[in-house]
Design an enzyme around this catalytic site. Sequence first.
Site, PDB file in Angstrom:
ATOM      1  N   GLN A   1       0.824  -1.204   0.000  1.00 20.65           N
ATOM      2  CA  GLN A   1       0.000   0.000   0.000  1.00 20.65           C
ATOM      3  C   GLN A   1       0.862   1.259   0.000  1.00 20.65           C
ATOM      4  OE1 GLN A   1      -3.270  -0.259  -0.404  1.00 20.65           O
ATOM      5  NE2 GLN A   1      -3.491   1.964  -0.560  1.00 20.65           N
TER       6      GLN A   1
ATOM      7  N   ALA B   1      -5.363   4.955  -0.358  1.00 14.28           N
ATOM      8  CA  ALA B   1      -5.186   5.177   1.078  1.00 14.28           C
ATOM      9  C   ALA B   1      -3.718   5.142   1.459  1.00 14.28           C
ATOM     10  CB  ALA B   1      -5.943   4.114   1.859  1.00 14.28           C
TER      11      ALA B   1
ATOM     12  N   SER C   1      -5.791   1.387   4.802  1.00 14.01           N
ATOM     13  CA  SER C   1      -6.504   0.766   3.690  1.00 14.01           C
ATOM     14  C   SER C   1      -7.309  -0.451   4.119  1.00 14.01           C
ATOM     15  CB  SER C   1      -5.505   0.349   2.603  1.00 14.01           C
ATOM     16  OG  SER C   1      -6.152  -0.408   1.590  1.00 14.01           O
TER      17      SER C   1
ATOM     18  N   HIS D   1      -8.002  -2.797   2.173  1.00 12.50           N
ATOM     19  CA  HIS D   1      -7.381  -3.945   1.516  1.00 12.50           C
ATOM     20  C   HIS D   1      -6.421  -4.669   2.450  1.00 12.50           C
ATOM     21  CE1 HIS D   1      -8.910  -3.681  -2.598  1.00 12.50           C
ATOM     22  NE2 HIS D   1      -8.855  -2.366  -2.476  1.00 12.50           N
TER      23      HIS D   1
ATOM     24  N   ASP E   1     -11.538  -5.582  -5.081  1.00 10.50           N
ATOM     25  CA  ASP E   1     -11.924  -4.795  -6.248  1.00 10.50           C
ATOM     26  C   ASP E   1     -12.318  -5.788  -7.327  1.00 10.50           C
ATOM     27  OD1 ASP E   1     -11.251  -2.523  -4.875  1.00 10.50           O
ATOM     28  OD2 ASP E   1      -9.313  -2.258  -5.862  1.00 10.50           O
TER      29      ASP E   1
ATOM     30  N   GLU F   1     -16.533   4.258  -5.924  1.00  9.67           N
ATOM     31  CA  GLU F   1     -15.786   3.091  -6.388  1.00  9.67           C
ATOM     32  C   GLU F   1     -16.743   1.893  -6.429  1.00  9.67           C
ATOM     33  OE1 GLU F   1     -12.154   2.266  -4.349  1.00  9.67           O
ATOM     34  OE2 GLU F   1     -11.296   4.247  -4.746  1.00  9.67           O
TER      35      GLU F   1
ATOM     36  N   HIS G   1     -15.273  -1.545  -5.548  1.00 11.05           N
ATOM     37  CA  HIS G   1     -14.667  -1.818  -4.237  1.00 11.05           C
ATOM     38  C   HIS G   1     -15.728  -2.385  -3.287  1.00 11.05           C
ATOM     39  CE1 HIS G   1     -11.679  -0.974  -0.939  1.00 11.05           C
ATOM     40  NE2 HIS G   1     -12.800  -1.033  -0.227  1.00 11.05           N
TER      41      HIS G   1
END
Length: 257
Positions: A138, A159, A164, A166, A173, A222, A225
């Site tokens: 990230q 981010a 994040s 993620h 995603d 998004e 996401h």
Amino acid sequence: MRFPREFKPKPTNWKVVLTTAIALAALLFPIGVAAMPAGAVVSTGDVPRGTSEVERNTSDVPRTSLYNTDAASSLQVVVNKKRPLNPIDYLPKGKVQIGYAWVAKPAAEAYAKLKAAVSAKKLGTLCINSGYRSFASQKIIHAAKVAQLGKAAGERLAARPGHSEHQTGLAIDVSTTQLGCRIGPFGSSRASKWIAQNAWQYGFIVRYPSNAKTSITGYVWEPWHLRFVGVELATDMRSKKITTLEEFFGLPAAPRY
């Protein structure tokens, strides 16, 4: 001792005895409804149809006490520009590989069901463009976006490391193989529109639902996401028509760091 027939005692009627004893006890020791304060409501145990387990008898309980929004390992953790993961270099356990991506196991299992549903609706074949990202990964992504677009614009898309979703392994995603698994055009696809309306049934929410919510989430729309929060929370959010975790839990908006 034997009694003549006309003097033989009658069998004891225990039903009468018990009823009399209970009535006497109620007079001496009043309890239950009689002892309740004025205005008290007696529950019959009936729950309105469609009410979730969390909603039962919890209307006055803060939602943050029903879900764990702080622990990095929680399915309902809220991480944004104001709420970094703790620890900031958190590493989820039990990740599952899907294609080139890695996803936390609960999210991976739910994604398999979502993918099957999208295919059954003949909306295309889902694929994961990005899943788990480490703190280090990230950091690289964030730096690249900032260098490309500038800090303000770059941070509306990427981010900072430790901030994040993620990194939890619960965010994916998605796109379709028909789009080459590219996320850019996904928002205009039929699959995206169906997912926006039905992902909650599989425990997912579109985490950044519209540009109108950028001032709350800190990110632009998004549609690709998806964040796994569990079926119960996703259902609660759907029933209350609340689209962001910040608003659902009454947490501060996080438009910037």
